[in-house]
Design a protein around this motif. Structure first.
Motif, mmCIF file in Angstrom:
data_model
loop_
_atom_site.group_PDB
_atom_site.id
_atom_site.type_symbol
_atom_site.label_atom_id
_atom_site.label_comp_id
_atom_site.label_asym_id
_atom_site.label_seq_id
_atom_site.Cartn_x
_atom_site.Cartn_y
_atom_site.Cartn_z
ATOM 1 N N GLU A 90 2.927 33.015 17.171
ATOM 2 C CA GLU A 90 2.632 31.910 17.787
ATOM 3 C C GLU A 90 2.871 31.941 19.139
ATOM 4 O OE1 GLU A 90 2.955 28.317 14.316
ATOM 5 O OE2 GLU A 90 4.915 29.055 15.496
ATOM 6 N N ALA A 91 4.176 32.323 19.515
ATOM 7 C CA ALA A 91 4.473 32.110 20.924
ATOM 8 C C ALA A 91 3.587 32.947 21.893
ATOM 9 C CB ALA A 91 5.851 32.736 21.171
ATOM 10 N N PRO A 92 2.968 33.958 21.719
ATOM 11 C CA PRO A 92 2.045 34.642 22.887
ATOM 12 C C PRO A 92 0.905 33.482 23.297
ATOM 13 C CG PRO A 92 2.632 36.005 21.343
ATOM 14 C CD PRO A 92 2.849 34.862 20.704
ATOM 15 N N ILE A 93 0.614 32.780 22.575
ATOM 16 C CA ILE A 93 -0.448 31.791 22.739
ATOM 17 C C ILE A 93 0.040 30.785 23.619
ATOM 18 C CG2 ILE A 93 -2.018 29.704 21.945
ATOM 19 C CD1 ILE A 93 -2.136 31.010 19.180
ATOM 20 N N ILE A 94 1.122 30.306 23.704
ATOM 21 C CA ILE A 94 1.609 29.435 24.913
ATOM 22 C C ILE A 94 1.997 30.149 25.979
ATOM 23 C CG2 ILE A 94 3.948 27.916 25.131
ATOM 24 C CD1 ILE A 94 1.921 26.855 23.231
ATOM 25 N N ASP A 144 2.383 24.373 16.138
ATOM 26 C CA ASP A 144 1.099 23.692 16.504
ATOM 27 C C ASP A 144 1.502 22.464 16.977
ATOM 28 O OD1 ASP A 144 -0.655 25.718 15.314
ATOM 29 O OD2 ASP A 144 -1.299 24.732 13.603
ATOM 30 N N GLN A 145 2.526 21.831 16.759
ATOM 31 C CA GLN A 145 2.921 20.542 17.583
ATOM 32 C C GLN A 145 3.281 20.901 19.189
ATOM 33 O OE1 GLN A 145 5.796 18.138 15.532
ATOM 34 N NE2 GLN A 145 4.593 17.966 13.817
ATOM 35 N N ARG A 146 3.759 22.171 18.942
ATOM 36 C CA ARG A 146 4.205 22.760 20.522
ATOM 37 C C ARG A 146 2.858 22.898 21.350
ATOM 38 N NH1 ARG A 146 9.481 23.667 21.777
ATOM 39 N NH2 ARG A 146 8.563 22.933 23.767
ATOM 40 N N LYS A 147 2.129 23.586 20.499
ATOM 41 C CA LYS A 147 0.701 23.741 21.194
ATOM 42 C C LYS A 147 -0.246 22.524 21.461
ATOM 43 C CE LYS A 147 -0.500 26.895 18.013
ATOM 44 N NZ LYS A 147 -1.391 27.865 17.260
ATOM 45 N N LEU A 148 0.077 21.464 20.742
ATOM 46 C CA LEU A 148 -0.688 20.035 20.946
ATOM 47 C C LEU A 148 -0.064 19.567 22.248
ATOM 48 C CD1 LEU A 148 -2.442 17.806 20.553
ATOM 49 C CD2 LEU A 148 -0.930 16.980 18.584
ATOM 50 N N GLU A 149 1.421 19.637 22.251
ATOM 51 C CA GLU A 149 1.992 19.128 23.586
ATOM 52 C C GLU A 149 1.426 19.723 24.779
ATOM 53 O OE1 GLU A 149 6.128 17.170 24.800
ATOM 54 O OE2 GLU A 149 6.124 19.004 23.610
ATOM 55 N N VAL A 150 1.187 21.128 24.715
ATOM 56 C CA VAL A 150 0.734 21.800 25.908
ATOM 57 C C VAL A 150 -0.837 21.537 26.245
ATOM 58 C CG1 VAL A 150 0.086 24.341 26.881
ATOM 59 C CG2 VAL A 150 2.393 23.792 25.467
#
Length: 256
Positions: free
Chosen positions: A184-188, A154-160
């Protein structure tokens, strides 16, 4: 694709002592193009990214944004000029809420800072835009949590989400799915694919997962020992004998 590069490097090099971490790299990138930069560990991929985004200054060579020489600009100046960078490690304000992290990015894009806080209508607009970016990244449900409380994915998603909020012309992703679960990866990747559909945007992506490269790349650039050794169509590049030699023994699922 536009014939005019959005960003390019010319004879770009950086030396640490006697070692050339990036050596004489000349490469141009265009709007509407997603380029994946690959190479074995120590190839110079992240160092080259750091040169382009301003975390490092080159020993020689230059970086041009359109026709503007940005070689001496700071990272913040490059961000204002339209270069957005998501790091391999998360780069957040850990004590602020998820929502506040994104709202700060929206304010940064608006270039009005805290003056907006006294203006109700403007603050409402900021709030709505910030929530929209959180919804796009599936983070709306955790908007009030401190960023530090989020799991790594979720921190990676927040950075995006913060990168999207800055609305850059050039997106730079350094291993965007590193440390993320299979779920999680497919969302990014879908977010990156959505950005790619905007032909005005240029995307640079450092990646080592072959499935990600196959799914997203319009073009592959290969770095090895700090030098650019291949550049072109993904299938053609990965079939080159030189590239096969570089990756011999790395397996079929990882190319960098």
């Amino acid at each position: 694709m536009s014939t005019s590069p959005s960003i390019r490097t010319e004879n770009l090099s950086i030396h640490f002592g006697g070692h050339a971490a990036v050596n004489n790299v000349t490469c141009a990138f265009h709007p509407g193009e997603l380029t994946v930069i690959v190479g074995p560990n120590g190839a110079g991929k992240t160092t080259w990214f750091n040169l382009v985004s301003g975390q490092l200054r080159p020993t020689q060579g230059r970086i041009l944004l359109g026709e503007r020489d940005i070689t001496t600009l700071s990272p913040s100046q490059r961000a204002r000029a339209g270069i957005g960078r998501a790091f391999q490690l998360t780069n957040l304000f850990p004590k602020l809420s998820v929502f506040e992290n994104v709202r700060l990015a929206v304010q940064g894009k608006a270039r009005q800072g805290h003056r907006l806080l006294a203006r109700t209508a403007a603050l409402t607009t900021l709030t709505e835009k910030a929530m929209d970016f959180l919804e796009q990244t599936n983070l709306a449900a955790v908007a009030e949590l401190p960023a530090a409380a989020l799991p790594h994915g979720d921190q990676r998603k927040l950075e995006v989400a913060m990168l999207l909020a800055m609305e850059p012309d050039i997106f730079m992703f350094d291993e965007p799915t590193a440390g993320m679960s299979v779920d999680e990866a497919p969302i990014i990747l879908e977010l990156i694919a959505r950005i790619k559909r905007d032909s005005s945007r240029t995307i640079l992506l450092v990646e080592h997962k072959m499935d990600v490269v196959r799914a997203l790349a319009d073009r592959i650039v290969v770095l090895h020992n700090g030098e650019l050794v291949a550049d072109g169509d993904p299938t053609e590049v990965m079939d080159m004998e030189l590239v096969r030699d570089i990756y011999l023994g790395t397996g079929t699922d990882e190319v960098a």
